[in-house]
Design a protein around this motif. Structure first.
Motif, PDB file in Angstrom:
ATOM      1  N   LEU A 253     -25.312 -12.832  16.585  1.00 27.36           N
ATOM      2  CA  LEU A 253     -24.862 -12.730  17.972  1.00 27.36           C
ATOM      3  C   LEU A 253     -24.270 -14.049  18.458  1.00 27.36           C
ATOM      4  O   LEU A 253     -23.163 -14.076  19.023  1.00 27.36           O
ATOM      5  CB  LEU A 253     -26.033 -12.315  18.866  1.00 27.36           C
ATOM      6  CG  LEU A 253     -25.759 -12.316  20.373  1.00 27.36           C
ATOM      7  CD1 LEU A 253     -24.639 -11.345  20.721  1.00 27.36           C
ATOM      8  CD2 LEU A 253     -27.028 -11.984  21.151  1.00 27.36           C
ATOM      9  N   VAL A 254     -24.989 -15.147  18.249  1.00 28.72           N
ATOM     10  CA  VAL A 254     -24.521 -16.441  18.728  1.00 28.72           C
ATOM     11  C   VAL A 254     -23.224 -16.841  18.024  1.00 28.72           C
ATOM     12  O   VAL A 254     -22.292 -17.367  18.662  1.00 28.72           O
ATOM     13  CB  VAL A 254     -25.611 -17.514  18.532  1.00 28.72           C
ATOM     14  CG1 VAL A 254     -25.077 -18.904  18.881  1.00 28.72           C
ATOM     15  CG2 VAL A 254     -26.822 -17.195  19.403  1.00 28.72           C
ATOM     16  N   SER A 255     -23.120 -16.562  16.739  1.00 25.94           N
ATOM     17  CA  SER A 255     -21.890 -16.868  15.998  1.00 25.94           C
ATOM     18  C   SER A 255     -20.716 -16.077  16.553  1.00 25.94           C
ATOM     19  O   SER A 255     -19.603 -16.604  16.711  1.00 25.94           O
ATOM     20  CB  SER A 255     -22.071 -16.554  14.513  1.00 25.94           C
ATOM     21  OG  SER A 255     -23.086 -17.353  13.946  1.00 25.94           O
TER      22      SER A 255
ATOM     23  N   GLN B  88     -34.954 -24.372  14.234  1.00 27.51           N
ATOM     24  CA  GLN B  88     -34.433 -24.994  13.010  1.00 27.51           C
ATOM     25  C   GLN B  88     -33.041 -24.491  12.641  1.00 27.51           C
ATOM     26  O   GLN B  88     -32.380 -25.068  11.771  1.00 27.51           O
ATOM     27  CB  GLN B  88     -35.402 -24.740  11.860  1.00 27.51           C
ATOM     28  CG  GLN B  88     -36.755 -25.423  12.024  1.00 27.51           C
ATOM     29  CD  GLN B  88     -37.732 -25.074  10.911  1.00 27.51           C
ATOM     30  OE1 GLN B  88     -37.336 -24.607   9.843  1.00 27.51           O
ATOM     31  NE2 GLN B  88     -39.017 -25.278  11.164  1.00 27.51           N
ATOM     32  N   GLN B  89     -32.586 -23.427  13.310  1.00 28.40           N
ATOM     33  CA  GLN B  89     -31.267 -22.875  12.995  1.00 28.40           C
ATOM     34  C   GLN B  89     -30.132 -23.711  13.585  1.00 28.40           C
ATOM     35  O   GLN B  89     -28.982 -23.575  13.176  1.00 28.40           O
ATOM     36  CB  GLN B  89     -31.159 -21.442  13.540  1.00 28.40           C
ATOM     37  CG  GLN B  89     -32.223 -20.485  13.027  1.00 28.40           C
ATOM     38  CD  GLN B  89     -32.109 -20.257  11.541  1.00 28.40           C
ATOM     39  OE1 GLN B  89     -31.040 -19.919  11.032  1.00 28.40           O
ATOM     40  NE2 GLN B  89     -33.227 -20.437  10.827  1.00 28.40           N
ATOM     41  N   ASN B  90     -30.453 -24.576  14.556  1.00 22.76           N
ATOM     42  CA  ASN B  90     -29.440 -25.421  15.201  1.00 22.76           C
ATOM     43  C   ASN B  90     -28.239 -24.607  15.688  1.00 22.76           C
ATOM     44  O   ASN B  90     -27.079 -24.917  15.409  1.00 22.76           O
ATOM     45  CB  ASN B  90     -28.967 -26.529  14.243  1.00 22.76           C
ATOM     46  CG  ASN B  90     -30.084 -27.499  13.894  1.00 22.76           C
ATOM     47  OD1 ASN B  90     -30.837 -27.918  14.772  1.00 22.76           O
ATOM     48  ND2 ASN B  90     -30.200 -27.847  12.615  1.00 22.76           N
ATOM     49  N   LEU B  91     -28.533 -23.550  16.414  1.00 21.46           N
ATOM     50  CA  LEU B  91     -27.470 -22.669  16.904  1.00 21.46           C
ATOM     51  C   LEU B  91     -26.787 -23.303  18.114  1.00 21.46           C
ATOM     52  O   LEU B  91     -27.462 -23.683  19.080  1.00 21.46           O
ATOM     53  CB  LEU B  91     -28.045 -21.308  17.284  1.00 21.46           C
ATOM     54  CG  LEU B  91     -28.603 -20.491  16.112  1.00 21.46           C
ATOM     55  CD1 LEU B  91     -29.300 -19.250  16.610  1.00 21.46           C
ATOM     56  CD2 LEU B  91     -27.493 -20.132  15.139  1.00 21.46           C
ATOM     57  N   PRO B  92     -25.452 -23.411  18.103  1.00 22.92           N
ATOM     58  CA  PRO B  92     -24.756 -24.014  19.237  1.00 22.92           C
ATOM     59  C   PRO B  92     -24.862 -23.135  20.487  1.00 22.92           C
ATOM     60  O   PRO B  92     -24.875 -21.907  20.384  1.00 22.92           O
ATOM     61  CB  PRO B  92     -23.309 -24.098  18.749  1.00 22.92           C
ATOM     62  CG  PRO B  92     -23.188 -23.015  17.715  1.00 22.92           C
ATOM     63  CD  PRO B  92     -24.531 -22.960  17.047  1.00 22.92           C
ATOM     64  N   HIS B  93     -24.966 -23.780  21.601  1.00 25.53           N
ATOM     65  CA  HIS B  93     -24.954 -23.114  22.913  1.00 25.53           C
ATOM     66  C   HIS B  93     -26.238 -22.344  23.223  1.00 25.53           C
ATOM     67  O   HIS B  93     -26.368 -21.830  24.339  1.00 25.53           O
ATOM     68  CB  HIS B  93     -23.764 -22.153  23.057  1.00 25.53           C
ATOM     69  CG  HIS B  93     -22.456 -22.726  22.624  1.00 25.53           C
ATOM     70  ND1 HIS B  93     -21.938 -23.876  23.171  1.00 25.53           N
ATOM     71  CD2 HIS B  93     -21.574 -22.313  21.682  1.00 25.53           C
ATOM     72  CE1 HIS B  93     -20.775 -24.154  22.591  1.00 25.53           C
ATOM     73  NE2 HIS B  93     -20.537 -23.231  21.681  1.00 25.53           N
ATOM     74  N   LEU B  94     -27.172 -22.209  22.279  1.00 23.45           N
ATOM     75  CA  LEU B  94     -28.388 -21.435  22.544  1.00 23.45           C
ATOM     76  C   LEU B  94     -29.434 -22.316  23.206  1.00 23.45           C
ATOM     77  O   LEU B  94     -29.846 -23.340  22.661  1.00 23.45           O
ATOM     78  CB  LEU B  94     -28.956 -20.860  21.235  1.00 23.45           C
ATOM     79  CG  LEU B  94     -30.245 -20.030  21.382  1.00 23.45           C
ATOM     80  CD1 LEU B  94     -29.980 -18.779  22.215  1.00 23.45           C
ATOM     81  CD2 LEU B  94     -30.803 -19.657  20.006  1.00 23.45           C
ATOM     82  N   GLN B  95     -29.862 -21.888  24.393  1.00 22.27           N
ATOM     83  CA  GLN B  95     -30.915 -22.593  25.123  1.00 22.27           C
ATOM     84  C   GLN B  95     -32.197 -21.759  25.026  1.00 22.27           C
ATOM     85  O   GLN B  95     -32.185 -20.568  25.360  1.00 22.27           O
ATOM     86  CB  GLN B  95     -30.528 -22.766  26.592  1.00 22.27           C
ATOM     87  CG  GLN B  95     -29.193 -23.476  26.808  1.00 22.27           C
ATOM     88  CD  GLN B  95     -28.793 -23.456  28.262  1.00 22.27           C
ATOM     89  OE1 GLN B  95     -29.543 -23.862  29.154  1.00 22.27           O
ATOM     90  NE2 GLN B  95     -27.587 -22.969  28.532  1.00 22.27           N
TER      91      GLN B  95
END
Length: 319
Positions: free
Chosen positions: A177-179, A208-215
């Motif tokens: 989803l984030v991608s 640990q996934q270091n997903l961008p934009h995810l708060q």
């Protein structure tokens, strides 16, 4: 004239929210209400039964109830409240009993019942006059029309009697989803929170996934009222399919609602109702969203208001 309401509570947050939805809708109708929250823990059913059968000569009412104004309505949510609700209504015959779910006791024993459609699906299709079938469970929300475009809220539940927990499967869905959102031209706001059923390991694994934009805001770090405020701000809410109350809260708040898959343990009327709404794209499964499918823009639910209008008609309180 004030309507005195005794709210019998088992202390479960989801059940309390249903009752609060009814009370909020009464207040929106300018009905003056006074609510007493009464825990059913420690109330003796046997003592209430004796009190009723002996017309007050045997048994006793809890001292905490003796100090209260006599009720006009006695409302119960949760199976633990049902016998207490019936017995208190017998002790106070001027009051009306209202159960906000499919009761374990015969529904005709209650004056009124407001039952979610998924709980009534296997019942006689002829609905009694004193029963209202609601779309989902009641909640205190309304659509305040403050939704911010491109703002996504992800709500994580946990294992339940219908769904198992698969941390790896869920983290993959969030990654997907984030991608997908990160590829869009418009800037996306993505907020995730957990529930009290979410395993402690989930947040650390997801971080640990270091997903961008995810708060990430764990439920333990959010103040009271935070979730309902986020539902007013989000354009799209993604909910794990175990969390029925959150699905309907998001619909009531006027959000587009996406569905995150969980391993299903058993099939019943609740899972069938969720699957039906998913097929109608009222709840849009993530896998369909990733293929480019869009949401069906369903009208926000106003089931608490509909329930109150129905109840006031029964009570001859329509103004």
């Amino acid at each position: 004239m004030v309507m005195n309401i005794w709210h019998l509570s088992d202390g479960k947050a989801g059940h309390v929210a249903q009752a609060r939805g009814l009370f909020a809708a009464l207040e929106r109708r300018d009905i003056a209400i006074h609510v007493e929250d009464i825990s059913v823990k420690g109330i003796s059913k046997f003592s209430l039964l004796l009190y009723w059968l002996s017309q007050g000569r045997l048994g006793q009412l809890p001292q905490s109830l003796m100090r209260l104004h006599e009720p006009d309505l006695i409302i119960g949510v949760g199976h633990a409240t049902h016998w207490i609700l019936i017995l208190l209504q017998k002790c106070f015959p001027a009051a009306k009993s209202v159960v906000l779910m499919r009761p374990t006791l015969p529904v005709q024993w209650f004056d009124y019942a407001i039952v979610p459609a998924h709980d009534y699906a296997d019942q006689n299709p002829l609905v009694p006059d004193h029963v209202l079938i609601s779309k989902g469970v009641l909640n205190p929300l309304v659509n305040e029309h403050r939704h911010i475009p491109h703002r996504h809220l992800i709500l994580i539940g946990g294992a339940s009697k219908r769904y198992d927990w698969s941390e790896a499967q869920l983290i993959k869905q969030i990654n997907d989803l984030v991608s997908n959102l990160s590829l869009k031209d418009e800037a996306q706001t993505i907020i995730l929170t957990t529930s009290r059923r979410t395993p402690d390991s989930f947040v650390s694994q997801l971080s640990q996934q270091n997903l961008p934009h995810l708060q990430i805001f764990p439920v333990s770090e959010t103040p009271q009222g935070w979730l309902f405020e986020q539902l007013q701000l989000a354009e799209v809410v993604w909910v794990t399919q175990d969390s029925g109350s959150m699905l309907f809260e998001a619909l009531t708040a006027g959000c587009q609602v996406g569905l995150l898959k969980m391993p299903q343990i058993k099939k019943d009327t609740v899972t069938q109702a969720t699957d039906l709404l998913a097929r109608q794209h009222i709840f849009l499964p993530l896998v369909e969203y990733l293929k480019g499918e869009g949401f069906n823009n369903a009208e926000p639910l106003r089931e608490a208001d509909r329930a109150v209008n129905w109840l006031l008609t029964k009570l001859d309180r329509i103004s």
